[in-house]
Design an enzyme around this catalytic site. Sequence first.
Site, short mmCIF file in Angstrom:
data_model
loop_
_atom_site.label_atom_id
_atom_site.label_comp_id
_atom_site.label_asym_id
_atom_site.label_seq_id
_atom_site.Cartn_x
_atom_site.Cartn_y
_atom_site.Cartn_z
N HIS A 157 0.96 -1.20 -0.04
CA HIS A 157 0.11 -0.06 0.00
C HIS A 157 0.92 1.31 -0.08
O HIS A 157 0.51 2.37 0.32
CB HIS A 157 -0.91 -0.01 1.40
N SER A 278 14.96 22.19 -15.48
CA SER A 278 13.79 23.05 -15.67
C SER A 278 14.34 24.49 -16.15
O SER A 278 15.25 24.80 -15.77
CB SER A 278 13.16 23.24 -14.39
N LYS A 284 16.16 22.17 -10.09
CA LYS A 284 15.41 20.80 -10.64
C LYS A 284 16.11 20.00 -11.31
O LYS A 284 17.04 20.31 -12.13
CB LYS A 284 13.98 21.09 -11.55
N GLU A 291 9.59 9.15 -16.53
CA GLU A 291 8.10 9.52 -16.81
C GLU A 291 7.50 9.04 -18.21
O GLU A 291 6.45 8.53 -18.47
CB GLU A 291 8.03 11.00 -16.75
#
Length: 459
Positions: A157, A278, A284, A291
């Site tokens: 979980h 970024s 970043k 992704e």
Amino acid sequence: SSNKMWGGRFAAGPDAIMEAINASIGFDKRMAAQDIAGSRAHAAMLAATGILSDSDAEAIREGLLTILSEIEGGKFTFSAALEDIHMNVEARLKDLIGEPAGRLHTGRSRNDQVATDFKLWVRDQLDAADAGLNALMQALLGQAEAGADWVMPGFTHLQTAQPVTWGHHMMAYVEMFGRDQSRFRDARARMNESPLGAAALAGTSFPIDRDMTAQALGFDRPSANSLDAVSDRDFALEFLSAASICAMHLSRFAEELVIWSSAQFRFVALSDRFSTGSSIMPQKKNPDAAELIRAKVGRIFGANTALMMVMKGLPLAYSKDMQEDKEQVFDAADNLMLALAAMEGMVRDMTAQRDNLAAAAGSGFSTATDLADWLVRVLGLPFRDAHHVTGTLVGLAEKQGCDLPDLTLAQMQGVHDGITNDVFDVLGVQNSVNSRMSYGGTAPAQVRAQVARWKDKLA
Ligand code: ARG
């Protein structure tokens, strides 16, 4: 003007829209090498069986080799008016060698021709997926071997469950990708029958030798039913479904890397080579490759669904609907191979943050199960009672804002007076993982045994 391949019964050429919806050359030119290999095998067989003269077969062979080098050299002009790769190659052959070109299509149809070309193309992709998975599994084995005894939290979980080892987590993916590899291999073994010689749908009256063409093209045997041979796209669907499951595995791993590389987890550092920055936020470092891998399953599974829908309503044998098979498979294959390569690179380059993993492994009451097991083993409590005592201790630690090993013996004895100092041994995460020696368990010795088994298997 009407078509040079079938213009006989046509007075007029196609409407521009007809040509636009009908032409597949824009994408099926990717099967040029397969088309030429199929035609060469067919021509050689026609000569061997006396259907074609040796001199015609030789002219065809040389013409096809010229066309192949023209295509490979980017010097070939593809024409939408000629619909597809099969007719583009044949028309060029006519330009190059004249009359014998018209004899190549004896005992053959575009229906068995396209099935053959596409099977050869898909077969290469099955092999490429196999090799890509091999490289990825090698990268995972490297991580597993280095970190066979590094502790980290195991989750259910996405809540801390029990400590596991880094190596164990990496090896879980080796098992998954190993199953993917065996699915691609199964599909390859099953699909390797030659459609060539099934002709349009019924076979042919020419005395062709289908065993000969099957062998020349690396097939195990000719397919046994000509109707099935030209209308079967199971091989493409099996590739797509195996690719879908594989992409799903890649996506789950990518999701973990996205989570693990976040500032909140800091379980891994991805390399600069597989991250992006970024344009506005200077701090970043984004896991874009992970992704995108996570997203690829969408288009690959979409391709699988699309081809299932194309095929599900088709009466035997060939229907033009089947021309819609290729773009789905091409797109799925390109993206699967890219995702496999990107994942391999990320895994090779990433650095497990060993201290952060260990700190996380020891927090969140991850050894509560070890404590309950100790109460059963040493004090002889029934497991349900041990579970209750442990739960009370977890509640106590939570109230104090500490972890289980930080409780004093006196505090523990306040909950159950039989508890002794020995209990602290099982509350340590390293002891916890070392004790999970059951076959397939997370103990470093078990992990190392699995690494050795897989190294053997992949060698
Ligand atoms: N371009 C077609 C395809 O991809 C080749 C087969 C055409 N056969 C036919 N009878 N129209 O499926």
